[in-house]
Design a protein around this motif. Structure first.
Motif, PDB file in Angstrom:
ATOM      1  N   GLY A  32       7.554 -10.179  -4.467  1.00 29.90           N
ATOM      2  CA  GLY A  32       7.787  -8.929  -3.771  1.00 29.90           C
ATOM      3  C   GLY A  32       6.751  -8.754  -2.684  1.00 29.90           C
ATOM      4  N   THR A  33       7.152  -8.114  -1.587  1.00 28.28           N
ATOM      5  CA  THR A  33       6.226  -7.874  -0.474  1.00 28.28           C
ATOM      6  C   THR A  33       6.498  -6.502   0.132  1.00 28.28           C
ATOM      7  N   LEU A  34       5.460  -5.931   0.719  1.00 26.69           N
ATOM      8  CA  LEU A  34       5.569  -4.702   1.511  1.00 26.69           C
ATOM      9  C   LEU A  34       4.569  -4.827   2.647  1.00 26.69           C
ATOM     10  N   SER A  35       4.967  -4.404   3.831  1.00 30.66           N
ATOM     11  CA  SER A  35       4.072  -4.521   4.976  1.00 30.66           C
ATOM     12  C   SER A  35       4.276  -3.352   5.931  1.00 30.66           C
ATOM     13  N   SER A  36       3.209  -3.005   6.635  1.00 36.11           N
ATOM     14  CA  SER A  36       3.310  -1.948   7.643  1.00 36.11           C
ATOM     15  C   SER A  36       3.276  -2.551   9.047  1.00 36.11           C
ATOM     16  N   THR A  37       3.313  -3.877   9.135  1.00 37.99           N
ATOM     17  CA  THR A  37       3.238  -4.540  10.434  1.00 37.99           C
ATOM     18  C   THR A  37       4.140  -5.777  10.468  1.00 37.99           C
ATOM     19  N   LYS A  38       4.688  -6.066  11.627  1.00 39.28           N
ATOM     20  CA  LYS A  38       5.522  -7.266  11.792  1.00 39.28           C
ATOM     21  C   LYS A  38       4.653  -8.509  12.023  1.00 39.28           C
ATOM     22  N   SER A  39       3.374  -8.289  12.374  1.00 38.70           N
ATOM     23  CA  SER A  39       2.520  -9.416  12.748  1.00 38.70           C
ATOM     24  C   SER A  39       1.996 -10.210  11.547  1.00 38.70           C
TER      25      SER A  39
END
Length: 123
Positions: A32-39
């Protein structure tokens, strides 16, 4: 008890968090992953950090250290990356991965929060 999704949400609530993952280091795949950035490509990070975890476990064994790894910290010029192998029997073979913005995050607090998230996590 928290599942992977709620654990990831809790990790992203840590001040300065920019990405979080739960990773299986036998396969290198993120569960599972969560991110606040596309970079930040968390799948690439999961695979790469799997190598870091495997190397550190191997080195610890070769040195004959009868110790478990609490966490591995990678300090970049603008980010902290924290890797925390799970120690519970059910979590064996998994690690938490948190990427943080150094200017917004508190490293000591983040390590403390990851420890409590690990204790709550039911995988």
């Amino acid at each position: 008890m928290a599942n992977i999704d709620s654990g990831l949400k809790e990790m992203m609530e840590i001040e300065g968090a920019i990405g979080a993952a739960v990773v299986d280091y036998s396969s290198g795949m993120a569960l599972g992953t969560l991110s606040s950035t596309k970079s930040l490509d968390l799948n690439v990070a999961a695979a790469g950090n799997t190598e870091v975890v495997r190397a550190k476990i191997r080195t610890t064994e070769q040195l004959g250290l009868n110790e478990s790894i609490e966490d591995i910290l990678i300090t970049l010029s603008a980010q902290y990356h924290i890797i925390r192998p799970l120690t519970s029997r059910k979590g064996q073979g998994l690690f938490l991965y948190l990427a943080m913005d150094r200017t917004r995050g508190n490293l000591a607090l983040a390590r403390h929060r990851l420890k409590s998230i690990e204790e709550e996590l039911d995988v």
